[in-house]
Scaffold this motif. Structure first.
Motif, mmCIF file in Angstrom:
data_model
loop_
_atom_site.group_PDB
_atom_site.id
_atom_site.type_symbol
_atom_site.label_atom_id
_atom_site.label_comp_id
_atom_site.label_asym_id
_atom_site.label_seq_id
_atom_site.Cartn_x
_atom_site.Cartn_y
_atom_site.Cartn_z
ATOM 1 N N GLU A 715 0.818 -1.209 0.000
ATOM 2 C CA GLU A 715 0.000 0.000 0.000
ATOM 3 C C GLU A 715 0.857 1.267 0.000
ATOM 4 O OE1 GLU A 715 -3.160 -0.039 2.777
ATOM 5 O OE2 GLU A 715 -3.664 2.062 2.429
ATOM 6 N N ASN A 716 1.815 1.326 0.924
ATOM 7 C CA ASN A 716 2.696 2.487 0.907
ATOM 8 C C ASN A 716 4.137 2.022 0.834
ATOM 9 O OD1 ASN A 716 3.767 5.028 1.028
ATOM 10 N ND2 ASN A 716 3.496 5.251 3.242
ATOM 11 N N GLY A 717 4.777 2.257 -0.299
ATOM 12 C CA GLY A 717 6.169 1.863 -0.437
ATOM 13 C C GLY A 717 6.370 0.769 -1.460
ATOM 14 N N THR A 718 5.567 0.788 -2.527
ATOM 15 C CA THR A 718 5.787 -0.164 -3.622
ATOM 16 C C THR A 718 7.166 0.085 -4.219
ATOM 17 O OG1 THR A 718 3.467 -0.374 -4.168
ATOM 18 C CG2 THR A 718 5.019 -0.750 -5.965
ATOM 19 N N PHE A 719 7.883 -0.992 -4.445
ATOM 20 C CA PHE A 719 9.212 -0.877 -5.064
ATOM 21 C C PHE A 719 9.490 -2.201 -5.766
ATOM 22 C CE2 PHE A 719 13.849 -1.804 -3.798
ATOM 23 C CZ PHE A 719 14.282 -1.631 -5.097
ATOM 24 N N ILE A 720 9.499 -2.117 -7.097
ATOM 25 C CA ILE A 720 9.726 -3.340 -7.868
ATOM 26 C C ILE A 720 10.682 -3.002 -8.999
ATOM 27 C CG2 ILE A 720 7.676 -2.963 -9.347
ATOM 28 C CD1 ILE A 720 7.301 -6.087 -9.174
ATOM 29 N N ILE A 877 15.014 7.055 -1.646
ATOM 30 C CA ILE A 877 13.626 6.803 -1.253
ATOM 31 C C ILE A 877 13.574 5.661 -0.250
ATOM 32 C CG2 ILE A 877 11.279 6.319 -2.074
ATOM 33 C CD1 ILE A 877 13.827 7.077 -4.683
ATOM 34 N N GLU A 878 12.963 5.941 0.872
ATOM 35 C CA GLU A 878 12.816 4.902 1.896
ATOM 36 C C GLU A 878 11.728 3.916 1.457
ATOM 37 O OE1 GLU A 878 11.882 6.507 5.738
ATOM 38 O OE2 GLU A 878 12.115 4.582 6.740
ATOM 39 N N PHE A 879 11.983 2.601 1.666
ATOM 40 C CA PHE A 879 10.921 1.619 1.392
ATOM 41 C C PHE A 879 10.763 0.685 2.598
ATOM 42 C CE2 PHE A 879 14.692 -0.440 -0.483
ATOM 43 C CZ PHE A 879 14.585 -1.743 -0.032
ATOM 44 N N PRO A 880 9.621 0.020 2.706
ATOM 45 C CA PRO A 880 9.335 -0.757 3.926
ATOM 46 C C PRO A 880 10.405 -1.806 4.233
ATOM 47 C CG PRO A 880 7.373 -0.611 2.572
ATOM 48 C CD PRO A 880 8.483 -0.035 1.761
ATOM 49 N N ARG A 881 10.552 -2.090 5.493
ATOM 50 C CA ARG A 881 11.646 -2.959 5.931
ATOM 51 C C ARG A 881 11.354 -4.446 5.745
ATOM 52 N NH1 ARG A 881 10.360 -4.625 11.303
ATOM 53 N NH2 ARG A 881 12.493 -5.143 11.836
ATOM 54 N N TYR A 882 10.356 -4.787 4.934
ATOM 55 C CA TYR A 882 10.148 -6.206 4.626
ATOM 56 C C TYR A 882 11.370 -6.751 3.909
ATOM 57 C CZ TYR A 882 5.392 -4.412 5.119
ATOM 58 O OH TYR A 882 4.267 -3.767 5.545
ATOM 59 N N ARG A 883 12.058 -5.843 3.213
ATOM 60 C CA ARG A 883 13.324 -6.213 2.583
ATOM 61 C C ARG A 883 14.383 -5.272 3.136
ATOM 62 N NH1 ARG A 883 12.132 -5.711 -3.546
ATOM 63 N NH2 ARG A 883 10.746 -4.068 -2.816
ATOM 64 N N LYS A 884 15.595 -5.817 3.302
ATOM 65 C CA LYS A 884 16.593 -5.031 4.030
ATOM 66 C C LYS A 884 17.837 -4.796 3.190
ATOM 67 C CE LYS A 884 14.551 -6.718 8.160
ATOM 68 N NZ LYS A 884 14.590 -7.304 9.471
ATOM 69 N N PHE A 885 17.771 -3.867 2.275
ATOM 70 C CA PHE A 885 18.942 -3.513 1.483
ATOM 71 C C PHE A 885 18.719 -2.128 0.891
ATOM 72 C CE2 PHE A 885 15.981 -5.787 -1.254
ATOM 73 C CZ PHE A 885 15.826 -4.895 -2.305
ATOM 74 N N ALA A 886 19.756 -1.581 0.340
ATOM 75 C CA ALA A 886 19.620 -0.355 -0.438
ATOM 76 C C ALA A 886 20.172 -0.693 -1.810
ATOM 77 C CB ALA A 886 20.410 0.770 0.195
ATOM 78 N N GLN A 887 19.641 -0.047 -2.842
ATOM 79 C CA GLN A 887 20.021 -0.436 -4.188
ATOM 80 C C GLN A 887 20.090 0.818 -5.040
ATOM 81 O OE1 GLN A 887 17.275 -3.246 -5.829
ATOM 82 N NE2 GLN A 887 18.908 -4.419 -6.819
ATOM 83 N N ASN A 891 20.153 7.444 -11.101
ATOM 84 C CA ASN A 891 19.769 8.612 -10.298
ATOM 85 C C ASN A 891 18.716 8.345 -9.220
ATOM 86 O OD1 ASN A 891 17.291 8.711 -11.689
ATOM 87 N ND2 ASN A 891 17.497 10.855 -12.309
ATOM 88 N N THR A 892 18.504 7.081 -8.883
ATOM 89 C CA THR A 892 17.434 6.716 -7.953
ATOM 90 C C THR A 892 17.940 5.641 -6.994
ATOM 91 O OG1 THR A 892 15.878 7.084 -9.745
ATOM 92 C CG2 THR A 892 15.062 5.889 -7.831
ATOM 93 N N ILE A 893 17.815 5.899 -5.708
ATOM 94 C CA ILE A 893 18.328 4.929 -4.728
ATOM 95 C C ILE A 893 17.249 4.541 -3.719
ATOM 96 C CG2 ILE A 893 20.104 4.489 -2.985
ATOM 97 C CD1 ILE A 893 21.827 6.620 -4.369
ATOM 98 N N PRO A 894 16.544 3.439 -3.929
ATOM 99 C CA PRO A 894 15.636 2.926 -2.896
ATOM 100 C C PRO A 894 16.453 2.418 -1.704
ATOM 101 C CG PRO A 894 15.144 1.997 -5.053
ATOM 102 C CD PRO A 894 16.478 2.641 -5.160
ATOM 103 N N PHE A 895 15.982 2.715 -0.512
ATOM 104 C CA PHE A 895 16.787 2.531 0.686
ATOM 105 C C PHE A 895 15.881 1.943 1.755
ATOM 106 C CE2 PHE A 895 20.103 3.803 3.556
ATOM 107 C CZ PHE A 895 21.136 4.335 2.796
ATOM 108 N N SER A 896 16.172 0.748 2.229
ATOM 109 C CA SER A 896 15.248 0.127 3.187
ATOM 110 C C SER A 896 15.186 0.922 4.486
ATOM 111 C CB SER A 896 15.684 -1.302 3.478
ATOM 112 O OG SER A 896 14.947 -1.798 4.558
#
Lengths: 1182, 289
Positions: A715-720, A877-887, A891-896
């Motif tokens: 719901e909040n923090g989709t990251f695929i 961008i912070e994403f939910p801690r269901y997964r624990k990594f940063a990638q 120019n875009t860095i999703p960050f658990s």
């Protein structure tokens, strides 16, 4: 008499079933281990010395509890069966008597202790002899290795436990007290072990050694000695009696002997006091006749509620009056407050509510098990054991009232444990400075989920005891069940549901629905068990189960029948739902496919193993994200180019990670199924000629169900990312079976080659992550969310309740991108023409400034060192801690949520994790997004080791260069620990081994930078990027190493060889330091330092051979202890010295060397397994 | 009042109760029999604690097995052997038991408990833990709890085991007093007790009722058939072979044998028949059969 007593005790012990049950338990434990070994790949043979040590370690804790039960029973048998007066009226010497009994008990316990290890060796031998085990899990039999874990660990431990528990038994004379002490001991041991583990890295050596001396079970000694063993060491070494270990054994021998002797003395004193005690139990004279008194009749019967209230009050007061209740509460608080909390690289984490709840879940396991295995039986058997049941049996009170009062009383204990632990946990949070304590989350998770789970387990416990012969069998059955539930699949693991993770961004996500179904499933079963439990409730002492069963139909009221019927319907409904969705038609992930599918994949597509498919050139996606559902619908328009010099008639299309619904449409050809869900052929209408392009349109729709555990779409923090969402092309080498036996079983030929050989030039034109493409993304999501993909926002429109975002990348980027949708707070900044954004959860503001600063510092350093940043924006961008990594995407860095945002960096000298991780991810914009690695061995080094190196240089620049010592200590520990678990390959051909390409790679690059100079190395790296950009091939480690070798001298080339081509270890030790007479002219003292140095090369198993050492290594004179990596060394003198194999003498002059430390390699540029001997302190007095 | 009809119960293959038929009126009913005769089994069946394989028990028109709960409200039961929760005082424990019986009103309960403690002479000791009581006191506590709520069916299973003679007397006085308007079923293997106290009695052996009636009737049925005499040790076996010896007692170093038969045996004198003779004669009869 002594021998007779021993013999008699042994006879008594062996005539009881208990000893055989224990033996059987231990034997089956080792048989299970052997079985487990035979079914899975292990680096170390089953009969290796290390396996014995591990077995000894595993059995140690179990033995502690078993010994307590066993010794307690034997020591108390006289007391239990009222025999002591018969025994002590004989002319025996109580000392001899007790010692004889202890000898007998120790004989048995000692034998039992050795049983696991010996049985393991024997069953391995049997398995090998009769070819029951495959040969590669059995190594050469070296029986002498069986001895040392037994002599050093098991037998002494058994002696300590025996003496201790015997002593407690004869003084306190209560089996319960012995059980409580054993529990306390288990807790103490577990905590000591955990603290020692923390201290091993975080604290001083003295702290660690103290904790190791206090560790009665010697678990921490095992870890301390074996933690850095390589695969080879694990087969050739065994435990040694090191001084600190010897001290531990002697200390506990003396301590337990003292306790034992003291206990005998106390028991003798107790006996002499005994007659005086009886005096106050004198009979009062009663009158001859009974006074005339009326007998009162009951006027009206009260309601069931009143009965329930009365009975509940009675049971709860009984529980609360027991010292053991307060003991378990105290234990829970103690565990909550004193168990070490998680940390990474010595950096603590903010104590957020969810972290505290997870912590509670771990530490309260023991108290909860104590309730189930100790308090519940106590409550349940109370009437029968006191024999008050004989009276109560025919009282007019209903079974369910008796049952539920006890049930609630047991639940009361659990809730009390949870309540005090939550209070303790909130206190920890407040102390650590957390202001927003999420009480609701505590109420829901602890008060709701946890209590529910325990209530189910209580219902089971009550049922099991209701149908058990006696307390011991009931408890044993429960213990076995609880143990078995740890191994059974979720549908058979009573009261368990798949793990649930809380995120501040997205709560429990979809998993909560799954949990609720599981709770319905277990809850309804528990209700059935509860009804059966109270119908079969043994009120008195003598009713047999068969009798109670015969009463069952009569007692089953309409209400009960309805309850059972309703629960059964719910149980079956929930069970079928789970079974249908998670077993019959399970999760849609490719990662879950079974071996049959993997083998079929290889059979179908192996012909294209070495064929590079057409490369993607243009990506144009449209994705609709529906956060509330949650689901995603997406289309990708791709343009493919045949970059090879042969025509392509077909290519493999692999199903995306989530095998939802997808299709590929094209005018150039069509999909052809091979009957597999994981992949299909795409057959071109006419073969695609070299240099020709083809367009494809892929459509996917992904709507995971509640059992899928898909954390990509929430719901909040989709990251695929695109490999998870869209199909991809070419042979997928991760679909493989390695086990040679299984390969031949499936008819697969040859050995599997998961990662392409570094010298296979075919793959030099294939990129590891993706080739450069032009990219455009059109995303829609709910109006209150922001949708994000790499590129620059070129269009934004809100249309009713939907928002549309279009991103375009002006320059080519690597074909690896993310699609995100979220509702977060944003911090913006601009730095030298680059727009910076950090999207974060409003509660996680602690490290945002640090991360922003890290991003700026990194852009500065990297632009300067390796060439300009290629984009105009950088977003985290912070994403939910269901997964624990940063990638890092373009120019875009999703960050658990769990990384960086949560680290507590307030303490001075903490290694700043948020800063470091941000720098690492920003570095990937160069290493991975500018430098594209070829799809061969060593690619991970080019991407990860270089990013790690770059990040650490930014960290060193921002803080002080000494801060890297802290990083290196943990990195070294991680590397040395992990390498013992698998085969290790040198850096230049590293593949899929994190400990090599992160930790070892960073250490190697730092060592190289130290040797040839940071600026020179950076120049070479910059040159490497530039050269590769115009190359027709993608980069390999060989190219990098060749480039470096071109520009360094021969000694440095030797180092390069050692760092990248070999697995090199150094053994550096300050052997001796002598301070000479003060030189009156200069006013300085000559300091003569002797350094013992060696160098070794290890093979992939870690077998070491000594090599010639001839290198420049730093030696320093520092004021502060090199042991404390969190503080500056306070250098007085530091310089490179030529160091050769063997003893080296170095002369330094210093004004006041007294009290200082001489340290070799102070900044840990060389990999040395023992850094404790790298320094020596000079005495204070001249 | 209490009716036992064709009651049978087997336990692990052997018959514990074999077709028992009894009708018990108000007053004290004694159940006699050797150890293992099935007395306790019968008592437990009446006290709603076990179900029979066949047959039924009816109390005051209520079927005991079907409506156990109703019977339990009117039942006072003192088991042969019972325990108490450790470390709970007599008054608290009795208060708890009273509550379980259904005394909801606090003051009434308090009154009921106190008066029972006074009645059983335990009031002085009420604050002591029952687990520290001596055998007699504990037994008195047992009777106190059995009398909670003024039951009209009282079952006492071998209540005088372990009591001193004085205490035993007191205990029986209490039971007698109670039995005036209640059904009191008492099981014992002390024959004297039954003959002194009970208006009706039955003798059980091997799960069967072998004799039933009032003690006086039973005694008179045997009058004139019992003979006693001193027998020398050497001739004992010979006497046993030729006569129906129902019991042997040692008295002042000699063996006194009792014989049941119509004619006076040689060297034996007519004896005053007591219930014990009836008991022994019945058992001896059963043995022959």
């Amino acid at each position: 008499m002594f021998i007779n007593t021993v013999r008699f005790e042994l006879f008594t012990i062996f005539s009881r079933w208990m000893v055989y049950v224990l033996a059987l338990l231990l034997v089956s434990l080792s048989a299970y281990e052997v079985f487990e070994y035979g079914t899975s790949y292990q680096i170390v043979p089953i009969n290796a010395p290390y396996t014995y040590i591990e077995l000894a370690r595993g059995a140690s804790i179990i033995l502690m509890v078993l010994t307590a039960i066993f010794v307690g029973r034997v020591a108390l048998s006289n007391h239990t069966y009222s025999m002591q007066e018969l025994i002590f009226c004989r002319p025996i010497n109580p000392w001899k008597y007790h010692i004889a009994r202890v000898v007998a008990v120790y004989f048995v316990i000692g034998t039992l202790s050795c049983l696991t290890v010996i049985m393991n060796a024997i069953s391995a031998y049997i398995g090998w002899k009769w070819s029951l085990l495959s040969y590669d899990v059995v190594g050469p039999f070296q029986w002498r290795f069986v001895v040392s874990p037994l002599v050093l660990i098991m037998l002494p431990n058994a002696l300590f436990y025996t003496l201790l528990f015997y002593a407690i038994s004869i003084v306190i004379k209560s089996q319960r007290a012995v059980a409580a002490v054993s529990m306390a001991l288990v807790v103490a041991t577990a905590l000591l072990f955990a603290w020692a583990e923390v201290a091993r890295l975080d604290e001083s050596r003295y702290m660690h050694e103290w904790l190791m001396v206090l560790d009665m079970s010697a678990l921490s000694h095992i870890v301390d000695q074996t933690v850095y063993w390589s695969a080879s060491d694990k087969q050739t070494q065994t435990l040694g009696l090191e001084p600190i270990f010897l001290l531990n054994r002697v200390f506990w021998l003396i301590a337990t002997l003292a306790v034992f002797i003291g206990a005998i003395k106390i028991s003798l004193v107790q006996k002499s006091l005994a007659p005086y005690k009886r005096k106050d139990i004198n009979e009062m004279d009663s009158q001859n006749t009974y006074p005339e008194q009326g007998i009162h009749a009951i006027e009206s019967l009260p309601s069931n509620i009143w009965f329930f209230y009365r009975q509940l009050k009675f049971e709860v007061l009984h529980v609360a009056a027991k010292p053991s209740f307060w003991f378990v509460l105290g234990l829970s608080v103690f565990l909550t407050l004193w168990s070490p909390m998680e940390s990474s690289y010595g950096t603590p984490l903010w104590r957020l509510t969810y972290a505290m709840i997870e912590h509670l879940g771990d530490v309260l396991l023991l108290p909860i098990f104590m309730v189930l295995l100790f308090y519940c039986p106590e409550l349940i058997w109370r009437e029968r054991e006191s024999r008050a049941g004989a009276i109560l049996e025919c009282y007019p009170i209903k079974n369910w009232l008796l049952w539920s009062a006890k049930f609630i009383a047991a639940l009361f204990i659990v809730m009390a444990i949870l309540a005090v632990s939550v209070v303790a946990s909130v206190k920890l949070q407040l102390d650590s400075g957390i202001e927003a304590i999420n009480i609701n989350q505590y109420l829901f998770s602890v008060g709701g989920l946890h209590v529910f789970q325990v209530a189910c387990l209580l219902s089971l416990t009550f049922f099991v005891h209701a149908i058990s012969l006696n307390r011991a069998t009931g408890t044993a059955a429960m213990a076995v069940l609880l143990l078995a539930f740890q191994f059974t699949p979720p549908m058979l693991s009573f009261a368990n549901s798949p793990p649930l993770t809380y995120s501040d961004l997205n709560g429990y996500g979809q998993s909560i629905a799954e949990t609720l179904v599981y709770f319905t499933y277990w809850g309804s079963l528990s209700v059935i068990l509860a009804v059966l439990g109270y119908l079969l409730w043994p009120r008195g002492e003598s009713t047999e189960l068969r009798t109670r069963l015969s009463f069952l139909p009569q007692q089953l009221s309409i209400k009960d029948q309805k309850l059972i019927l309703l629960s059964s319907i719910m149980f079956v409904a929930a069970g079928s739902h789970i079974f249908y969705h998670s077993i019959l038609f399970p999760a849609t992930s490719v990662l879950d496919v079974d071996e049959d599918v993997v083998a079929a994949y290889e059979h179908a597509f192996i012909s294209h193993r070495n064929k590079i498919p057409p490369v993607v050139q243009r990506v144009d996606i449209h994705a609709d994200v529906y956060p509330k559902v949650p689901s995603i619908k997406a289309t990708a328009k791709l343009s493919l180019l045949n970059s090879q010099n042969t025509p392509v008639d077909k290519m493999i299309v692999n199903s995306p990670l989530f095998m939802g619904q997808w299709k590929v449409e094209s005018g150039y050809g069509k999909l052809k199924s091979v009957g597999l869900e994981v992949g299909s052929w795409f057959v071109f209408n006419t073969p695609l000629q070299p240099g020709e392009t083809a367009d494809l349109e892929i459509t996917v729709e992904l709507a995971p169900n509640i059992y899928d555990n898909v954390s990509q779409i929430v719901e909040n923090g989709t990251f695929i990312n695109n490999k998870e969402l869209f199909p991809f092309f070419g042979y997928d080498a991760t679909m493989h079976i390695t086990d040679p036996e299984k390969r031949s079983e499936y008819g697969l030929k040859g050995e599997v080659n998961v990662v392409n050989d570094i010298d296979d030039s075919t793959f030099h034109t294939d990129s590891l992550i993706g080739e450069a493409v032009t990219f455009r993304a059109e995303l829609t999501t709910d109006a209150d969310q922001l949708a994000l993909a790499p590129g620059v926002l070129t269009e934004h429109r809100i249309d009713g309740d939907r928002a549309k975002y279009t991103y375009t990348m002006k320059q080519p980027m690597v074909n690896y991108y993310s699609i995100q949708s979220f509702k977060l707070k944003v911090k913006r900044d601009r730095h030298k023409g680059v727009d910076l954004q950090i999207h974060y959860h409003p509660d996680h503001q602690w490290n945002i400034d640090t991360m922003m600063e890290a991003a700026k510092d990194s852009l500065d350093y990297f632009s300067n060192a390796f060439g300009p940043y290629q984009y105009s924006e950088l977003r985290i961008i912070e994403f939910p801690r269901y997964r624990k990594f940063a990638q890092s995407f373009a120019n875009t860095i999703p960050f658990s949520e769990d990384i960086g945002f949560r680290h507590d960096t307030r303490r001075a000298n903490t290694y700043n994790m948020p800063y470091y991780i941000t720098a690492h991810e920003v570095a990937h914009q160069w290493w991975g997004h500018q430098l594209i690695a070829a799809n061969v061995e060593g690619a991970d080094m080019l991407i990860e080791s270089l990013a790690e190196y770059s990040a650490l240089k930014v960290v060193a620049q921002r803080y002080y260069h000494g801060t890297l010592r802290q990083y290196k200590k943990y990195a070294l520990d991680h590397y040395l620990t992990e390498r013992g678990r698998e085969l290790e390959y040198p850096l230049y051909i590293t593949a899929l081994q994190g400990f090599v390409h992160y930790e070892k790679g960073a250490l190697a690059m730092l060592a190289l930078a130290h040797s040839i100079g940071e600026s020179k190395l950076n120049q070479l790296l910059k040159k490497f990027i530039e050269e590769q950009r115009v190359s027709s091939k993608f980069a390999t480690t060989n190219d990098l190493i060749a480039l470096i070798n071109e520009h360094v001298d021969s000694k440095q080339q030797a180092l390069v060889h050692d760092l990248f081509h070999e697995i090199t270890f150094y053994s550096l030790r300050v052997d001796n330091v002598v301070v000479g007479e003060k030189n009156t002219e200069t006013g300085r003292y000559p300091v003569t330092i002797t350094i013992d140095a060696r160098k070794f090369y290890a093979d992939e198993y870690g077998k070491e051979t000594e090599a010639e050492l001839d290198d420049l290594i730093e030696v320093a004179l520092v004021a502060d202890s090199p042991e404390d990596v969190k503080r500056s060394l306070n250098e007085y003198h530091r310089q490179d010295y030529p160091i050769k194999s063997g003893l080296n003498t170095i002369l330094i002059e210093a004004y006041n060397p007294f009290g200082m430390f001489v340290v070799v390699d102070p900044y840990m540029h060389r990999i040395d397994k023992n850094s404790k001997d790298n320094f020596l302190q000079i005495d204070y007095a001249p | 009042m209490l009716k036992v009809c064709n009651l049978s119960k087997s336990y692990k293959g052997s018959l514990a109760l074999n077709n028992i038929n009894l009708t018990i009126k108000k007053g004290m009913f004694g159940l006699l029999g050797p150890n293992g005769a099935g007395k306790s089994s019968l008592m437990r069946s009446i006290a709603t604690l076990q179900s029979a394989d066949s047959g039924y028990i009816e109390y005051d028109g209520i079927c005991v097995s079907a409506h156990a709960h109703e019977v339990r409200r009117r039942l006072g039961y003192l088991p042969q052997d019972f325990g108490v929760y450790p470390n709970i005082s007599a008054i608290r424990l009795l208060d708890h038991l009273a509550a379980l019986k259904g005394f909801a009103n606090k003051s009434q309960r308090k009154e009921a408990v106190s008066s029972l403690l006074i009645k059983t002479n335990l009031y002085e000791q009420r604050k002591r833990a029952v687990s520290t009581f001596s055998g007699g006191m504990k037994q008195r506590f047992g009777i106190a709890q059995a009398l909670l709520g003024d039951p009209d069916l009282i079952i006492v299973d071998e209540p005088t085991a372990g009591l001193d003679p004085q205490e035993r007397n007191r205990f029986y006085n209490l039971l007698c007093e109670l039995s005036e308007d209640k059904v009191v079923v008492l099981s014992t293997h002390i024959v004297e007790d039954v003959s002194e106290l009970c208006t009706e009695c039955a003798i059980m052996n091997r799960g069967e009722i072998v004799l039933q009636g009032s003690p006086a009737n039973l005694i008179s049925s045997l009058s004139g058939q019992v003979w006693r005499g001193v027998v020398a040790k050497e001739t004992l076996s010979q006497v046993e072979q030729s006569y129906n010896v129902i019991s042997k007692k040692r008295f002042a170093g000699e063996i006194i044998a009792s014989v049941v038969q119509d004619e006076q045996p040689e060297g034996f004198l007519p004896a005053t028949v007591d219930l014990e003779d009836v008991y022994f004669a019945t058992l001896a009869q059963a043995k022959i059969q």
